[in-house]
Design a protein around this motif. Structure first.
Motif, short mmCIF file in Angstrom:
data_model
loop_
_atom_site.label_atom_id
_atom_site.label_comp_id
_atom_site.label_asym_id
_atom_site.label_seq_id
_atom_site.Cartn_x
_atom_site.Cartn_y
_atom_site.Cartn_z
N LYS A 381 -76.04 46.52 -17.39
CA LYS A 381 -77.37 45.77 -17.12
C LYS A 381 -77.43 44.31 -17.32
O LYS A 381 -78.01 43.80 -16.37
N TYR A 386 -77.67 40.09 -10.25
CA TYR A 386 -79.04 40.63 -9.93
C TYR A 386 -78.76 41.62 -8.51
O TYR A 386 -79.52 42.61 -8.49
N GLN A 389 -77.48 45.40 -9.54
CA GLN A 389 -78.29 46.03 -10.75
C GLN A 389 -78.07 47.56 -10.70
O GLN A 389 -78.16 48.32 -11.58
#
Length: 441
Positions: A381, A386, A389
């Protein structure tokens, strides 16, 4: 030496804690009352080139305990901050104790209270395009010392799809509805196979097998509710009540999982029809702690970092989870030690060796599962871009599915399994193995 400014620590702390858990971005309406915090984190969202953030503020009031010669409205406002720019902003604050983050060139300033309509309305409603794709955190900053703010805020953070529809899931989470649905199908098939195995081996079915079937059912229901929850958030911005069902099945599933691990670890219904006092105490500790952990999970998931106690609830959740993970290991260790002691006296070396090997494998599998889902998934994580994710969610669900498959295979109901192996020809070899091999944890 200048002391660190009052908003440096909150800025670092909030962004770091946002790595632990943030509720899925959606349409949120919240009220802030008499709040003097220098920084308030609202959302963390991955934007595509078609991203938008919409903020509606009304019923705003500002109270200051000092008579400021200049209006403080320009010292209060909303902004976006990317993780890449975080370090630069921290350096700016360290160099100048009186620096206001709203003056930084590294933020994407949205608006300040200077843009509010005049009293008594004191409101603002505006949508902003985010043309630079990245993951941003939406902050409210209060750079006016000894100033308290009250306001009602509605936030909408979304990306636009090719057809112009809004996608309220972050760029790295938009695949979650499909992902959870695929795993729901896998667990539904798994449950069907488990029912088939139990039906074909009725004489070998114990009560623990029924609990294991219930665990599979709760996991499947939890996943389908998660898929529906994320689907409705993705499309409409709100979960339409699916989040309530998700938390209900999540609670039952987690309590059942820890209970099944503890009961298998004690050998209940396999080796003995009862629980010892110390084993009962483990369950009496684990189950209430899981209730507390799930309450913390609901608070974290359904509110967000803008509430004052959000940090505390994160700490409670992590602490309780660590305690439970440690507690469920003890019954397995006790069973292993008990089997070692019994092997020296009951004259059933082959059976005891098979049991020891089975519990040793069970111990290793449980430790590996807990390590992967608590440490490796968290690392994924934090290091994954991003846009990816969802990979951490896929890794966690894959590890969970493999864990279920291995455990259910090891303790499946069959006419003759490792618990009941009796081979007289290997009895002497088993006695030598038990005598020579001291099991070390």
């Amino acid at each position: 030496m200048n002391k660190p400014p009052h908003l440096l620590l909150p800025l670092v702390l909030l962004v770091l804690l946002s790595l632990l858990s943030l509720s899925t971005a959606e349409i949120k309406t919240l009220s802030i009352t008499n709040d003097a915090r220098a920084m308030i984190l609202f959302e963390k969202f991955g934007f595509t080139p078609t991203g938008h953030v919409k903020i509606s503020v009304h019923s705003v009031s500002v109270a200051s305990s000092v008579n400021a010669p200049n209006p403080v409205s320009s010292r209060l406002g909303f902004f976006l901050l990317s993780e890449e720019s975080l370090l630069q902003v921290i350096l700016e604050i360290q160099e100048n104790p009186n620096f206001c983050v709203l003056d930084s060139h590294y933020i994407l300033s949205l608006f300040t209270f200077r843009d509010l309509s005049p009293p008594p309305l004191s409101s603002f409603n505006q949508s902003y395009p985010v043309t630079a794709p990245n993951e941003y955190s939406l902050f409210f900053a209060n750079c006016a010392p000894e100033t308290r703010v009250s306001m009602s805020v509605m936030t909408q953070v979304y990306n636009l799809d090719r057809d112009g529809s809004k996608d309220y899931l972050s760029a790295g989470l938009t695949q979650l509805p499909s992902l959870f649905f695929l795993y729901f199908l896998a667990y539904a098939a798994f449950l069907g196979l488990w029912i088939y195995v139990c039906y074909n081996n009725k004489r070998s079915v114990h009560r623990i097998h029924l609990l294991m079937g219930g665990l599979l059912l709760m996991k499947a229901l939890n996943l389908i509710c998660a898929a529906e929850d994320k689907h409705y958030v993705k499309v409409t911005g709100t979960p339409h009540g699916w989040d309530v069902l998700f938390y209900i099945f999540q609670f039952i599933r987690v309590v059942l999982l820890f209970t099944v691990i503890v009961l298998i670890g004690t050998g209940w219904s396999f080796l003995k029809p009862f629980l010892q006092e110390k084993e009962k105490k483990v369950l009496m500790v684990v189950i209430p702690l899981q209730v507390l952990a799930n309450i913390a999970s609901v608070v974290i998931g359904e509110t967000g970092p803008f509430i004052k106690d959000w940090v505390t609830w994160n700490q409670v959740f992590l602490l309780v989870d660590i305690i439970c993970c440690c507690a469920i290991i003890f019954p397995i260790v006790w069973s292993i030690r008990s089997l070692r002691e019994n092997s020296k006296t009951d004259g059933k070396a082959a059976r005891n060796l098979a049991k020891l090997q089975l519990f040793r494998q069970f111990y290793i599998v449980v430790i590996g599962y807990l390590y992967f889902t608590r440490i490796v998934v968290f690392a994924l994580k934090t290091i994954a871009a991003y846009k990816y994710q969802w990979v951490s969610n896929a890794a966690e669900e894959t590890a969970s599915l493999l864990f279920y498959v291995v455990i259910f295979y090891m303790f499946r109901p069959v006419e003759k399994n490792e618990y009941f192996v009796l081979d007289e020809e290997e009895e002497e070899a088993a006695e030598l193995a038990l005598r020579d091999e001291e099991f070390e944890l």
